[in-house]
Design a protein around this motif. Sequence first.
Motif, mmCIF file in Angstrom:
data_model
loop_
_atom_site.group_PDB
_atom_site.id
_atom_site.type_symbol
_atom_site.label_atom_id
_atom_site.label_comp_id
_atom_site.label_asym_id
_atom_site.label_seq_id
_atom_site.Cartn_x
_atom_site.Cartn_y
_atom_site.Cartn_z
ATOM 1 N N THR A 109 -6.882 -2.816 13.195
ATOM 2 C CA THR A 109 -6.493 -3.392 14.475
ATOM 3 C C THR A 109 -5.031 -3.779 14.370
ATOM 4 O O THR A 109 -4.625 -4.403 13.390
ATOM 5 N N LEU A 110 -4.241 -3.408 15.355
ATOM 6 C CA LEU A 110 -2.820 -3.740 15.382
ATOM 7 C C LEU A 110 -2.562 -4.723 16.513
ATOM 8 O O LEU A 110 -2.961 -4.487 17.655
ATOM 9 N N ILE A 111 -1.929 -5.837 16.185
ATOM 10 C CA ILE A 111 -1.492 -6.791 17.204
ATOM 11 C C ILE A 111 -0.114 -6.323 17.654
ATOM 12 O O ILE A 111 0.870 -6.481 16.944
ATOM 13 N N ASN A 112 -0.060 -5.709 18.833
ATOM 14 C CA ASN A 112 1.191 -5.170 19.348
ATOM 15 C C ASN A 112 2.098 -6.265 19.884
ATOM 16 O O ASN A 112 3.309 -6.215 19.708
ATOM 17 N N ALA B 223 2.554 -6.244 14.557
ATOM 18 C CA ALA B 223 3.885 -5.753 14.888
ATOM 19 C C ALA B 223 4.745 -6.905 15.395
ATOM 20 O O ALA B 223 5.904 -6.735 15.729
ATOM 21 N N VAL B 224 4.150 -8.108 15.444
ATOM 22 C CA VAL B 224 4.809 -9.299 15.963
ATOM 23 C C VAL B 224 5.486 -10.038 14.813
ATOM 24 O O VAL B 224 4.904 -10.209 13.748
ATOM 25 N N ASP B 225 6.701 -10.482 15.047
ATOM 26 C CA ASP B 225 7.431 -11.260 14.053
ATOM 27 C C ASP B 225 6.777 -12.623 13.892
ATOM 28 O O ASP B 225 6.332 -13.225 14.871
ATOM 29 N N LEU B 226 6.725 -13.136 12.682
ATOM 30 C CA LEU B 226 6.083 -14.412 12.420
ATOM 31 C C LEU B 226 6.740 -15.575 13.144
ATOM 32 O O LEU B 226 6.099 -16.578 13.419
ATOM 33 N N GLU B 227 8.015 -15.466 13.471
ATOM 34 C CA GLU B 227 8.692 -16.529 14.214
ATOM 35 C C GLU B 227 8.217 -16.571 15.668
ATOM 36 O O GLU B 227 8.226 -17.613 16.297
ATOM 37 N N GLU B 228 7.819 -15.418 16.214
ATOM 38 C CA GLU B 228 7.354 -15.353 17.604
ATOM 39 C C GLU B 228 5.952 -15.943 17.759
ATOM 40 O O GLU B 228 5.609 -16.450 18.826
ATOM 41 N N ALA B 229 5.142 -15.839 16.726
ATOM 42 C CA ALA B 229 3.763 -16.345 16.761
ATOM 43 C C ALA B 229 3.493 -17.103 15.468
ATOM 44 O O ALA B 229 3.031 -16.532 14.490
#
Length: 187
Positions: free
Chosen positions: A104-107, A141-147
């Motif tokens: 599963t990819l978190i886009n 695919a999300v940067d750790l700073e964004e989430a």
Amino acid sequence: MSIQSISFGKTAVMTCTIKNAETKKRQEATLYKMNPQDREDQRDVRFSKQTRCIARDFEADMARLQPNYDYYLLTNDKTKEVISCAQTSRHYRASNTTYSGVSTLINEMKENEKYLRAGEPLLAYLAHKSFSQYDKCIASAVDLEEAPSLKGCKFTQLKNGDWVIPEKRYHMLIDQAEKRNDISFIG
């Protein structure tokens, strides 16, 4: 005689509690899987500041018979405010021998700063779903700073730069989130 297509709107997939960052009080919340063909779901995504990261693809999927992505909104039951949202897809990973197979990819993912660990319940649901689908890992695919919840949920960075939660840590993530958020999966 014309035949109209029937579309079913958002589907509740999980309930939980989440803490308000300011008051520290627990609030009831529900995670919904959204349907791009449903008008109410379109309104929910279009008019929330928290869903801007998924809005463009959600709109593109409105016209498709089979959407490219799955969309999730965790909302406060009382205020209907979006706590977190995500756009996911499933892919076959052939390049990495450790995590090769379907994943599963978190886009896209967004968390509302008004809530503590706003994405953790959503990530627990994705782990629950990935486990039932026999996915090898959840990749982001999300940067750790964004989430920020991604970091708290112990995503591991691979040598190629990918961030993943391997299948063997799904239950650890689910257990952690269940203790903090009183999670109850629906179906």
